[in-house]
Design an enzyme around this catalytic site. Structure first.
Site, PDB file in Angstrom:
ATOM      1  N   ASN A   1      38.421  44.998  46.402  1.00 49.00           N
ATOM      2  CA  ASN A   1      38.103  45.846  45.453  1.00 49.00           C
ATOM      3  C   ASN A   1      37.991  47.080  46.060  1.00 49.00           C
ATOM      4  OD1 ASN A   1      36.210  44.730  46.702  1.00 49.00           O
ATOM      5  ND2 ASN A   1      34.606  45.276  44.863  1.00 49.00           N
TER       6      ASN A   1
ATOM      7  N   GLU B   1      41.909  41.051  43.798  1.00 51.71           N
ATOM      8  CA  GLU B   1      43.153  40.577  43.667  1.00 51.71           C
ATOM      9  C   GLU B   1      44.158  41.206  43.021  1.00 51.71           C
ATOM     10  OE1 GLU B   1      40.293  40.467  41.996  1.00 51.71           O
ATOM     11  OE2 GLU B   1      39.515  38.269  41.000  1.00 51.71           O
TER      12      GLU B   1
ATOM     13  N   CYS C   1      37.579  37.819  37.539  1.00 54.56           N
ATOM     14  CA  CYS C   1      37.288  38.274  36.333  1.00 54.56           C
ATOM     15  C   CYS C   1      38.611  38.096  34.882  1.00 54.56           C
ATOM     16  CB  CYS C   1      36.990  39.568  36.303  1.00 54.56           C
ATOM     17  SG  CYS C   1      38.219  40.728  36.361  1.00 54.56           S
TER      18      CYS C   1
END
Ligand code: THU
Length: 127
Positions: free
Chosen positions: A42, A55, A86
């Protein structure tokens, strides 16, 4: 590639996370149908909404390399047991699923947990 190795790559990627605001590093590793792998972490921004999840960063590298089919994706944060993708990432993962779906791999203490993307995002939107 074994899922343990995939998780090791996700753990490595989490070490490069840029998460000064949330202090929540995440790493991901995508395994394609043909065996290729791509990692991502991230990265946040002082304009918070611009944050990119691990991701989707990994999937961006996969797409850039011309690949389209995800067999499995491992996700890891040192800050949380069983760090799950998420909702936005679930939608993006689903877009590139194989005919067998996608295995979503998380780490709970010393064991891996394996979920199917279609159980994490039932009735997801696909054109
Ligand atoms: N994050 C991810 O990288 N992947 C997820 O699926 C959940 C959230 C990141 C975004 C943000 O940088 C931090 O974790 C806290 O939300």
């Amino acid at each position: 590639m074994e899922y343990e190795k995939l998780m090791e790559k996700a753990i490595e990627a989490s070490k490069n996370a840029y998460s000064p605001y949330s202090k929540f590093p995440v790493g991901a590793c995508v395994l394609c149908e043909n065996g290729k792998i791509y990692t991502g972490c991230n990265f946040e921004n002082s304009s918070y909404g611009l944050t990119i999840c691990a991701e989707r960063n990994a999937i961006g590298s996969m797409i850039t390399d011309g690949e389209r089919k995800i067999k499995a994706i491992a996700i890891y944060s040192p800050n949380m047991k069983n760090c799950m993708p998420c909702g936005a990432c679930r939608q993006v993962i689903k877009e590139f699923q194989t005919d067998e779906g996608v295995d979503v791999i998380t780490k709970f203490e010393n064991e891996l947990k394996i979920y199917k993307i279609n159980e994490l995002l039932p009735e997801g939107f696909i054109l």
